[in-house]
Design an enzyme around this catalytic site. Sequence first.
Site, PDB file in Angstrom:
ATOM      1  N   LYS A  51       1.187  -1.022  -0.020  1.00 38.70           N
ATOM      2  CA  LYS A  51      -0.270   0.192  -0.553  1.00 38.70           C
ATOM      3  C   LYS A  51       1.107   1.439  -0.349  1.00 38.70           C
ATOM      4  O   LYS A  51       0.322   2.291  -0.458  1.00 38.70           O
ATOM      5  CB  LYS A  51      -0.981  -0.046   0.955  1.00 38.70           C
ATOM      6  CG  LYS A  51      -1.935  -1.228   1.115  1.00 38.70           C
ATOM      7  CD  LYS A  51      -3.653  -1.001  -0.149  1.00 38.70           C
ATOM      8  CE  LYS A  51      -4.565  -1.498   0.221  1.00 38.70           C
ATOM      9  NZ  LYS A  51      -6.132  -1.040  -0.696  1.00 38.70           N
ATOM     10  N   SER A 301       0.921 -10.059  -0.521  1.00 36.15           N
ATOM     11  CA  SER A 301       0.184  -8.712  -0.857  1.00 36.15           C
ATOM     12  C   SER A 301       0.487  -7.608   0.467  1.00 36.15           C
ATOM     13  O   SER A 301       0.404  -6.564   0.336  1.00 36.15           O
ATOM     14  CB  SER A 301      -0.908  -8.880  -1.500  1.00 36.15           C
ATOM     15  OG  SER A 301      -2.281  -9.082   0.134  1.00 36.15           O
TER      16      SER A 301
END
Length: 399
Positions: A51, A301
């Site tokens: 992110k 992720s």
Amino acid sequence: MTTIEDVRRAAALLDGVAERTPVESSRALSEIAGARVLLKCENLQRAGSFKIRGAYVRMSGLTDDERARGVVAASAGNHAQGVALAARLLGIDAMVVMPVDAALPKIAATREYGARVELAGTSVDEALQHARAYAERTGAVLIHPFDHPDVVAGQGTIGLEIVEQVPDVATVLVPVGGGGLAAGVVTALAALRPQVRVVGVQAAHAASYPASLAAGHPIPAPELRTMADGIAVGLPGDVPFDVLAHAGIEIRTVSEEDLSRALLLVAERAKLLVEPSGAAAVAALMAAPGQFEGPVVAILSGGNMDPQVLLRVVRHGLASAGRFLWLHVRIADRPGALADLLRDLAATGANVMHVSHVRTQGELAVDEVAIEVQVETKGPDHCSAVMHALRAAGYRLTD
């Protein structure tokens, strides 16, 4: 739409900010998949997930006036930390709205990066509503977790790295929540390796994309009930949806059992700690062996795991993998009968974890007791062997 030039500009902005995360081979997963499998380790990224890439690119493009007004974001944890870190690096005041049940370590980490945290709503979508209201009230700039071209471009830098690190990549598996990561990866690969198959992965109980793609526009997920809070997003973003719909991306869904088994395997065999959403790509690979051409790159992720959630997920994963066995056994209500059962269990090599002694069930005879026992085994074959041995010894049991 975001272009490859946008992704390359994002890569230049992120030079020295985001880590070029490693790609690790996995022999265990390669054997399961029947093809060479590599793991793109964004769980080792700064702030624990991918992110930071999109958040920093988005915020670096703000004007001086926008920076002076500060930013606001909504997140269950990973985007929160990415925004908080990017804000600290850029000298911008940040407010982050997180769901009331957000993991305590993620809340603490967000605050440690310097952001203020407000808890509101029971989901990312509800937290996002509060963040929008805060932006309207204060003039702060909303940094959306996925629905902005700059965010998509930042996440697309992962695609650039994959092409450089695995030039012959044939398949890329990507966790999907709102779609920003998948849209960025698709954008990069469509320009540089158009022959590569990109498959998005959603949790079955938080899957908004399959129905949305079928309808031709974003529609809400019917439910948000998954351990993978990082991809528990109720509505696809317009920007990533347009990219993924145009690309005709394939979306697969995985069960909670798939997610927990994948997390456990990555921890045991790859020696990597990932959160449930970070294991989604591996879950899809394990759920459909032989269906993906190699080399396969599975994107891990994120790795921001709440230790309490980790304990629950590991137990769930062990059970899903056949490593725990729950037995209900009827035995005679006499001294020594329980000791006999435990001795016979020990002879099978099963390790007793918990025993419950019940005398009050309605179906029991007057001279019977029910024993509920949880044992640790070596896998499904051992479970079958334990049950066979007990039945051969005359025990009446159900699993």
